[in-house]
Design a protein around this motif. Structure first.
Motif, PDB file in Angstrom:
ATOM      1  N   ILE A 115      21.725  -4.502 -18.137  1.00 22.93           N
ATOM      2  CA  ILE A 115      21.299  -4.520 -16.704  1.00 22.93           C
ATOM      3  C   ILE A 115      22.464  -5.009 -15.736  1.00 22.93           C
ATOM      4  O   ILE A 115      22.986  -5.988 -16.023  1.00 22.93           O
ATOM      5  CB  ILE A 115      20.213  -5.493 -16.436  1.00 22.93           C
ATOM      6  CG1 ILE A 115      19.046  -5.011 -17.419  1.00 22.93           C
ATOM      7  CG2 ILE A 115      19.577  -5.257 -15.067  1.00 22.93           C
ATOM      8  CD1 ILE A 115      17.652  -5.760 -17.491  1.00 22.93           C
ATOM      9  N   ILE A 116      22.939  -4.204 -15.032  1.00 23.88           N
ATOM     10  CA  ILE A 116      24.066  -4.380 -14.306  1.00 23.88           C
ATOM     11  C   ILE A 116      23.523  -4.475 -12.519  1.00 23.88           C
ATOM     12  O   ILE A 116      22.867  -3.440 -12.221  1.00 23.88           O
ATOM     13  CB  ILE A 116      25.212  -3.127 -14.274  1.00 23.88           C
ATOM     14  CG1 ILE A 116      25.510  -2.951 -15.750  1.00 23.88           C
ATOM     15  CG2 ILE A 116      26.150  -3.647 -13.652  1.00 23.88           C
ATOM     16  CD1 ILE A 116      25.956  -4.044 -16.563  1.00 23.88           C
ATOM     17  N   ALA A 117      24.073  -5.209 -11.924  1.00 24.65           N
ATOM     18  CA  ALA A 117      23.952  -5.415 -10.446  1.00 24.65           C
ATOM     19  C   ALA A 117      25.118  -4.541  -9.700  1.00 24.65           C
ATOM     20  O   ALA A 117      26.128  -4.647  -9.940  1.00 24.65           O
ATOM     21  CB  ALA A 117      23.968  -6.780  -9.983  1.00 24.65           C
ATOM     22  N   VAL A 118      24.659  -3.642  -8.839  1.00 29.57           N
ATOM     23  CA  VAL A 118      25.683  -3.117  -8.085  1.00 29.57           C
ATOM     24  C   VAL A 118      25.568  -3.389  -6.633  1.00 29.57           C
ATOM     25  O   VAL A 118      24.300  -3.892  -6.153  1.00 29.57           O
ATOM     26  CB  VAL A 118      25.691  -1.675  -8.475  1.00 29.57           C
ATOM     27  CG1 VAL A 118      25.941  -1.016  -9.741  1.00 29.57           C
ATOM     28  CG2 VAL A 118      24.398  -0.902  -8.198  1.00 29.57           C
ATOM     29  N   GLY A 119      26.503  -2.649  -5.680  1.00 31.72           N
ATOM     30  CA  GLY A 119      26.331  -2.853  -4.081  1.00 31.72           C
ATOM     31  C   GLY A 119      26.420  -4.510  -3.708  1.00 31.72           C
ATOM     32  O   GLY A 119      27.146  -5.374  -4.647  1.00 31.72           O
ATOM     33  N   GLY A 120      25.898  -4.918  -2.739  1.00 34.94           N
ATOM     34  CA  GLY A 120      25.807  -6.128  -2.377  1.00 34.94           C
ATOM     35  C   GLY A 120      25.171  -7.315  -3.386  1.00 34.94           C
ATOM     36  O   GLY A 120      25.749  -8.233  -3.436  1.00 34.94           O
ATOM     37  N   VAL A 188      30.471   1.079  -8.748  1.00 32.55           N
ATOM     38  CA  VAL A 188      31.059   0.946 -10.072  1.00 32.55           C
ATOM     39  C   VAL A 188      31.842  -0.364 -10.285  1.00 32.55           C
ATOM     40  O   VAL A 188      31.966  -1.209 -11.049  1.00 32.55           O
ATOM     41  CB  VAL A 188      31.293   1.954 -11.096  1.00 32.55           C
ATOM     42  CG1 VAL A 188      31.922   1.332 -12.506  1.00 32.55           C
ATOM     43  CG2 VAL A 188      30.265   2.920 -11.310  1.00 32.55           C
ATOM     44  N   LEU A 189      32.791  -0.156  -9.167  1.00 28.74           N
ATOM     45  CA  LEU A 189      33.808  -1.377  -8.872  1.00 28.74           C
ATOM     46  C   LEU A 189      33.075  -2.732  -8.481  1.00 28.74           C
ATOM     47  O   LEU A 189      33.746  -3.664  -8.984  1.00 28.74           O
ATOM     48  CB  LEU A 189      34.727  -0.944  -7.838  1.00 28.74           C
ATOM     49  CG  LEU A 189      35.623   0.243  -8.377  1.00 28.74           C
ATOM     50  CD1 LEU A 189      36.712   0.539  -6.932  1.00 28.74           C
ATOM     51  CD2 LEU A 189      36.814  -0.357  -9.374  1.00 28.74           C
ATOM     52  N   GLU A 190      31.951  -2.649  -8.082  1.00 26.98           N
ATOM     53  CA  GLU A 190      31.450  -3.941  -7.477  1.00 26.98           C
ATOM     54  C   GLU A 190      30.305  -4.309  -8.770  1.00 26.98           C
ATOM     55  O   GLU A 190      29.487  -5.260  -8.128  1.00 26.98           O
ATOM     56  CB  GLU A 190      30.793  -3.498  -6.147  1.00 26.98           C
ATOM     57  CG  GLU A 190      31.872  -3.370  -5.135  1.00 26.98           C
ATOM     58  CD  GLU A 190      31.263  -2.882  -3.773  1.00 26.98           C
ATOM     59  OE1 GLU A 190      32.058  -3.195  -2.757  1.00 26.98           O
ATOM     60  OE2 GLU A 190      29.951  -2.503  -3.733  1.00 26.98           O
ATOM     61  N   ALA A 191      30.216  -3.656  -9.797  1.00 30.24           N
ATOM     62  CA  ALA A 191      29.219  -4.044 -10.588  1.00 30.24           C
ATOM     63  C   ALA A 191      29.393  -5.310 -11.447  1.00 30.24           C
ATOM     64  O   ALA A 191      30.578  -5.848 -11.526  1.00 30.24           O
ATOM     65  CB  ALA A 191      29.295  -2.950 -11.878  1.00 30.24           C
ATOM     66  N   ARG A 192      28.274  -5.902 -11.898  1.00 27.39           N
ATOM     67  CA  ARG A 192      28.208  -7.119 -12.209  1.00 27.39           C
ATOM     68  C   ARG A 192      27.103  -7.301 -13.285  1.00 27.39           C
ATOM     69  O   ARG A 192      26.014  -6.964 -13.025  1.00 27.39           O
ATOM     70  CB  ARG A 192      28.068  -8.362 -11.087  1.00 27.39           C
ATOM     71  CG  ARG A 192      27.851  -9.687 -11.567  1.00 27.39           C
ATOM     72  CD  ARG A 192      27.586 -10.505 -10.500  1.00 27.39           C
ATOM     73  NE  ARG A 192      26.498 -10.329  -9.702  1.00 27.39           N
ATOM     74  CZ  ARG A 192      25.170 -10.852  -9.991  1.00 27.39           C
ATOM     75  NH1 ARG A 192      24.893 -11.646 -10.753  1.00 27.39           N
ATOM     76  NH2 ARG A 192      24.189 -10.260  -9.331  1.00 27.39           N
ATOM     77  N   PHE A 193      27.403  -7.849 -14.464  1.00 21.12           N
ATOM     78  CA  PHE A 193      26.268  -7.903 -15.464  1.00 21.12           C
ATOM     79  C   PHE A 193      25.506  -8.966 -15.319  1.00 21.12           C
ATOM     80  O   PHE A 193      25.901 -10.141 -14.853  1.00 21.12           O
ATOM     81  CB  PHE A 193      27.337  -8.220 -16.745  1.00 21.12           C
ATOM     82  CG  PHE A 193      26.402  -8.512 -18.121  1.00 21.12           C
ATOM     83  CD1 PHE A 193      25.997  -7.424 -18.778  1.00 21.12           C
ATOM     84  CD2 PHE A 193      25.940  -9.549 -18.590  1.00 21.12           C
ATOM     85  CE1 PHE A 193      25.166  -7.499 -19.747  1.00 21.12           C
ATOM     86  CE2 PHE A 193      25.320  -9.985 -19.450  1.00 21.12           C
ATOM     87  CZ  PHE A 193      24.976  -8.723 -20.172  1.00 21.12           C
ATOM     88  N   ILE A 194      24.164  -8.589 -15.552  1.00 21.19           N
ATOM     89  CA  ILE A 194      23.121  -9.660 -15.141  1.00 21.19           C
ATOM     90  C   ILE A 194      22.571 -10.017 -16.826  1.00 21.19           C
ATOM     91  O   ILE A 194      22.401 -11.126 -16.899  1.00 21.19           O
ATOM     92  CB  ILE A 194      22.010  -8.733 -14.560  1.00 21.19           C
ATOM     93  CG1 ILE A 194      22.496  -8.514 -13.159  1.00 21.19           C
ATOM     94  CG2 ILE A 194      20.696  -9.836 -14.571  1.00 21.19           C
ATOM     95  CD1 ILE A 194      21.431  -7.995 -12.356  1.00 21.19           C
ATOM     96  N   HIS A 195      22.360  -9.003 -17.510  1.00 20.55           N
ATOM     97  CA  HIS A 195      21.537  -9.571 -18.771  1.00 20.55           C
ATOM     98  C   HIS A 195      21.637  -8.290 -19.530  1.00 20.55           C
ATOM     99  O   HIS A 195      21.719  -7.046 -19.211  1.00 20.55           O
ATOM    100  CB  HIS A 195      20.003  -9.779 -18.383  1.00 20.55           C
ATOM    101  CG  HIS A 195      19.518 -10.549 -19.579  1.00 20.55           C
ATOM    102  ND1 HIS A 195      19.836 -11.746 -19.971  1.00 20.55           N
ATOM    103  CD2 HIS A 195      18.381 -10.255 -20.246  1.00 20.55           C
ATOM    104  CE1 HIS A 195      19.270 -12.229 -20.916  1.00 20.55           C
ATOM    105  NE2 HIS A 195      18.127 -11.590 -21.083  1.00 20.55           N
ATOM    106  N   GLY A 196      21.256  -8.568 -20.867  1.00 17.87           N
ATOM    107  CA  GLY A 196      21.086  -7.299 -22.127  1.00 17.87           C
ATOM    108  C   GLY A 196      22.339  -7.290 -22.805  1.00 17.87           C
ATOM    109  O   GLY A 196      22.775  -8.550 -22.968  1.00 17.87           O
ATOM    110  N   GLU A 197      22.624  -6.378 -23.342  1.00 15.46           N
ATOM    111  CA  GLU A 197      23.779  -6.228 -24.423  1.00 15.46           C
ATOM    112  C   GLU A 197      25.046  -5.802 -23.503  1.00 15.46           C
ATOM    113  O   GLU A 197      24.907  -4.915 -22.968  1.00 15.46           O
ATOM    114  CB  GLU A 197      23.477  -5.374 -25.566  1.00 15.46           C
ATOM    115  CG  GLU A 197      22.346  -5.648 -26.362  1.00 15.46           C
ATOM    116  CD  GLU A 197      20.996  -5.711 -25.904  1.00 15.46           C
ATOM    117  OE1 GLU A 197      20.181  -6.173 -26.395  1.00 15.46           O
ATOM    118  OE2 GLU A 197      20.670  -4.773 -24.938  1.00 15.46           O
ATOM    119  N   ARG A 198      26.060  -6.792 -23.819  1.00 16.99           N
ATOM    120  CA  ARG A 198      27.281  -6.251 -23.175  1.00 16.99           C
ATOM    121  C   ARG A 198      28.101  -5.097 -23.956  1.00 16.99           C
ATOM    122  O   ARG A 198      28.187  -4.947 -25.280  1.00 16.99           O
ATOM    123  CB  ARG A 198      28.269  -7.499 -23.352  1.00 16.99           C
ATOM    124  CG  ARG A 198      27.810  -8.372 -22.520  1.00 16.99           C
ATOM    125  CD  ARG A 198      28.846  -9.656 -22.185  1.00 16.99           C
ATOM    126  NE  ARG A 198      28.149 -10.655 -21.433  1.00 16.99           N
ATOM    127  CZ  ARG A 198      28.757 -10.812 -20.096  1.00 16.99           C
ATOM    128  NH1 ARG A 198      29.771 -10.369 -19.533  1.00 16.99           N
ATOM    129  NH2 ARG A 198      28.064 -11.842 -19.363  1.00 16.99           N
TER     130      ARG A 198
END
Length: 198
Positions: A115-120, A188-198
């Motif tokens: 799960i990846i956070a994107v945007g703000g 995609v450049l502003e993406a941040r991993f939240i949880h799950g498998e890397r």
């Protein structure tokens, strides 16, 4: 300059620590676990119970973030606190769906999902009332079980009254779409991993 940056980071981390104190992640996870242990109903039937468990900490977390904003006047710190609150709730919801709902059936291995956070939200600058933009990143095309898990998470977030923007893609799709669309490339450049498998 380094001392100023360190002090600023310390303040930000203190704000995040304050958020963690009132979210009580462990207790919230246990409450979801109790819902899951008694699960003899369908995922749709148990969804109201899950929403009830999450609604209170979401409201309290927002109220605490607002109170801290009034106290310290830090808009960026408030956005970071709200981002961290959502990180925690989404992570717990994902773990609940994976651990208790068994969309693939008993004993079926889970497909890796990140799960990846994107945007703000990806920048940890989630303003009050902003969309929560999520990318569900998979190694391949989503299996029916992964698709149901993602759908369940989205329905709960929507039922909590959150505005959620989302996409489900594999890595190859992300690369192809980012090459073709500047908006997706930026996200995609502003993406941040939240949880799950890397």
């Amino acid at each position: 300059v380094a001392a100023d940056a360190a002090a600023q980071l310390g303040e930000q981390l203190h704000g995040v620590a304050q958020v963690l104190a009132w979210v009580e992640m462990y207790a919230l996870g246990r409450a979801l676990g109790r819902v899951g242990r008694g699960l003899a109903e369908s995922a749709a039937a148990v969804r109201p119970q899950v929403i009830d468990v999450l609604r209170k900490p979401l409201g309290e977390g927002r109220a605490r973030a607002e109170a801290l904003l009034r106290e310290d006047g830090g808009g960026v710190r408030c956005a970071m606190r709200l981002s961290r609150l959502m990180d925690i709730l989404i992570s717990l919801l994902f773990d609940f769906a994976r651990g208790h709902l068994q969309f693939g059936g008993k004993g079926v291995a889970h497909e890796p999902v990140a799960i990846i956070a994107v945007g703000g939200y990806g920048r940890t600058t989630l303003a009050p009332g902003s969309d929560i933009d999520l990318l569900f990143l998979l190694p391949n095309k989503a299996s029916p079980a992964a698709a149901k898990t993602i759908e369940y998470i989205l329905y709960v977030l929507w039922d909590l009254g959150l505005k959620v923007g989302h996409s489900t893609r594999n890595v190859d799709e992300c690369i192809r779409l980012a090459r073709a669309d500047l908006t997706i490339r930026t996200a995609v450049l502003e993406a941040r991993f939240i949880h799950g498998e890397r």
